[in-house]
Design a protein around this motif. Structure first.
Motif, mmCIF file in Angstrom:
data_model
loop_
_atom_site.group_PDB
_atom_site.id
_atom_site.type_symbol
_atom_site.label_atom_id
_atom_site.label_comp_id
_atom_site.label_asym_id
_atom_site.label_seq_id
_atom_site.Cartn_x
_atom_site.Cartn_y
_atom_site.Cartn_z
ATOM 1 N N ASN A 58 80.222 27.604 31.360
ATOM 2 C CA ASN A 58 81.464 27.332 32.074
ATOM 3 C C ASN A 58 82.358 28.566 32.181
ATOM 4 O O ASN A 58 83.569 28.454 32.367
ATOM 5 C CB ASN A 58 82.208 26.185 31.390
ATOM 6 N N ARG A 60 84.381 31.635 33.504
ATOM 7 C CA ARG A 60 85.208 31.752 34.712
ATOM 8 C C ARG A 60 85.089 33.162 35.296
ATOM 9 O O ARG A 60 85.216 34.141 34.578
ATOM 10 C CB ARG A 60 86.681 31.475 34.406
ATOM 11 N N GLU A 62 86.065 35.580 39.070
ATOM 12 C CA GLU A 62 87.210 35.755 39.964
ATOM 13 C C GLU A 62 87.525 34.442 40.675
ATOM 14 O O GLU A 62 86.641 33.636 40.922
ATOM 15 C CB GLU A 62 86.931 36.884 40.977
ATOM 16 N N LYS A 63 88.795 34.229 40.914
ATOM 17 C CA LYS A 63 89.310 33.031 41.587
ATOM 18 C C LYS A 63 88.981 31.734 40.845
ATOM 19 O O LYS A 63 89.012 30.656 41.421
ATOM 20 C CB LYS A 63 88.822 32.972 43.028
ATOM 21 N N GLY A 64 88.610 31.853 39.578
ATOM 22 C CA GLY A 64 88.330 30.669 38.777
ATOM 23 C C GLY A 64 86.964 30.055 39.010
ATOM 24 O O GLY A 64 86.671 28.982 38.492
ATOM 25 N N TYR A 65 86.127 30.735 39.796
ATOM 26 C CA TYR A 65 84.793 30.198 40.069
ATOM 27 C C TYR A 65 83.972 30.132 38.790
ATOM 28 O O TYR A 65 83.972 31.050 37.989
ATOM 29 C CB TYR A 65 84.037 31.062 41.078
ATOM 30 N N THR A 66 83.248 29.025 38.635
ATOM 31 C CA THR A 66 82.298 28.900 37.538
ATOM 32 C C THR A 66 80.898 29.193 38.087
ATOM 33 O O THR A 66 80.689 29.125 39.308
ATOM 34 C CB THR A 66 82.312 27.474 36.951
ATOM 35 N N LEU A 92 84.723 21.079 36.663
ATOM 36 C CA LEU A 92 85.653 22.197 36.513
ATOM 37 C C LEU A 92 86.091 22.643 37.901
ATOM 38 O O LEU A 92 85.311 22.606 38.855
ATOM 39 C CB LEU A 92 85.005 23.346 35.751
ATOM 40 N N GLN A 93 87.343 23.057 38.009
ATOM 41 C CA GLN A 93 87.917 23.428 39.292
ATOM 42 C C GLN A 93 88.247 24.915 39.343
ATOM 43 O O GLN A 93 88.606 25.507 38.333
ATOM 44 C CB GLN A 93 89.190 22.610 39.534
ATOM 45 N N ASP A 94 88.130 25.486 40.550
ATOM 46 C CA ASP A 94 88.525 26.877 40.735
ATOM 47 C C ASP A 94 90.049 26.954 40.895
ATOM 48 O O ASP A 94 90.741 25.957 40.732
ATOM 49 C CB ASP A 94 87.765 27.515 41.909
ATOM 50 N N GLU A 95 90.572 28.129 41.223
ATOM 51 C CA GLU A 95 92.022 28.300 41.319
ATOM 52 C C GLU A 95 92.666 27.423 42.389
ATOM 53 O O GLU A 95 93.855 27.136 42.320
ATOM 54 C CB GLU A 95 92.363 29.765 41.591
ATOM 55 N N SER A 128 93.916 21.292 45.042
ATOM 56 C CA SER A 128 95.352 21.507 44.842
ATOM 57 C C SER A 128 96.218 20.939 45.961
ATOM 58 O O SER A 128 97.420 20.776 45.769
ATOM 59 C CB SER A 128 95.642 22.999 44.650
#
Length: 190
Positions: A58, A60, A62-66, A92-95, A128
Motif C-alpha cells: 500500500n 504511496r 506521487e499524487k497518492g497513487y498506490t 485506498l484513495q489517491d489525492e 473528493s
C-alpha cells in the motif's frame, strides 16, 4: 541510463530493504520507485518478489497513487492479482479520492473490476467531489461496467457534489436504456 535502471533486483539473491538497501547500492527511494514502476508496467513477477521480501503493498507514490491503483488503471490484471494477494487494500484513495475501482470503471476494464469487487472493493466509494465508480462508468459510456456495478450493489441515486446521480448523468447523455435500467434497480431495491 541510470545506475538503478541498469540493475535488476531479480538478479540478486534477495531484494534489499532498509539498511540492506544502502549496502547493496540501492536507496530506499530507488527501491520504492522500482516497485511503483513494476506496478505501473504490470510486472507481476517482480511485484511478487518485492512483496515476498516485505515491500508495503500500500505504498504511496506521487499524487497518492498506490501500486494497486496504478496497476488497475493501466490494465495489468496479473499485477492487480499479485498485489491483492500480497495484501493491497482495494479501497485506498489517491489525492483526488479515486480508488482502483474508479479508474477501471472509467476505462471499462471488466475483468479487473470483477477482481477488485471479489477482493472486497467498495462499489460506492466516492472521490473528493462525490463521484462513484458507477458515475464514472456512466459518464464515459461504459454501459457493461455500469451494469456490473449495479449488480454488485452500486447505488444509482447517490448524489455527487453537484447534486447529480448516475441516473441524471445517463439521462443527460441521452442514454435512456441505462437510465431506465437504473430506475428499475432503484425500484427493486425499495
Amino acid at each position: 541510463m541510470t545506475e538503478v535502471s541498469s540493475q535488476d533486483p531479480r538478479l540478486q539473491d534477495s531484494m534489499p530493504a532498509g539498511a540492506e538497501a544502502a549496502a547493496s547500492g540501492f536507496t530506499q527511494q530507488q527501491i520504492e520507485a522500482l516497485f511503483i514502476n513494476a506496478a505501473r508496467e504490470g510486472d507481476a513477477e517482480l511485484l511478487a518478489s518485492f512483496l515476498e521480501a516485505g515491500m508495503d503493498p500500500n505504498l504511496r507514490a506521487e499524487k497518492g497513487y498506490t501500486p494497486l491503483i496504478l496497476a488497475a488503471y493501466n490494465g495489468n490484471i496479473d499485477a492487480v492479482s499479485a498485489l491483492l494477494k500480497g495484501g493491497a487494500k482495494p479501497d485506498l484513495q489517491d489525492e483526488k479520492g479515486a480508488t482502483a475501482l474508479a479508474g477501471v470503471a472509467f476505462k471499462g476494464n471488466l475483468p479487473i473490476a470483477r477482481l477488485l469487487l471479489e477482493a472486497g472493493a467498495g462499489v460506492d466509494v466516492p472521490n473528493s467531489v462525490g463521484r462513484t465508480p458507477l458515475m464514472f462508468a456512466v459518464m464515459f459510456g461504459r454501459d457493461d461496467m455500469a451494469k456490473l456495478l449495479l449488480k454488485a450493489g452500486a447505488c444509482p441515486t447517490r448524489r455527487d457534489g453537484e447534486g447529480l446521480n448516475a441516473q441524471d448523468l445517463a439521462r443527460r447523455q441521452g442514454n435512456t436504456v441505462l437510465a431506465g435500467l437504473m430506475k428499475q434497480e432503484t425500484r427493486a431495491a425499495s
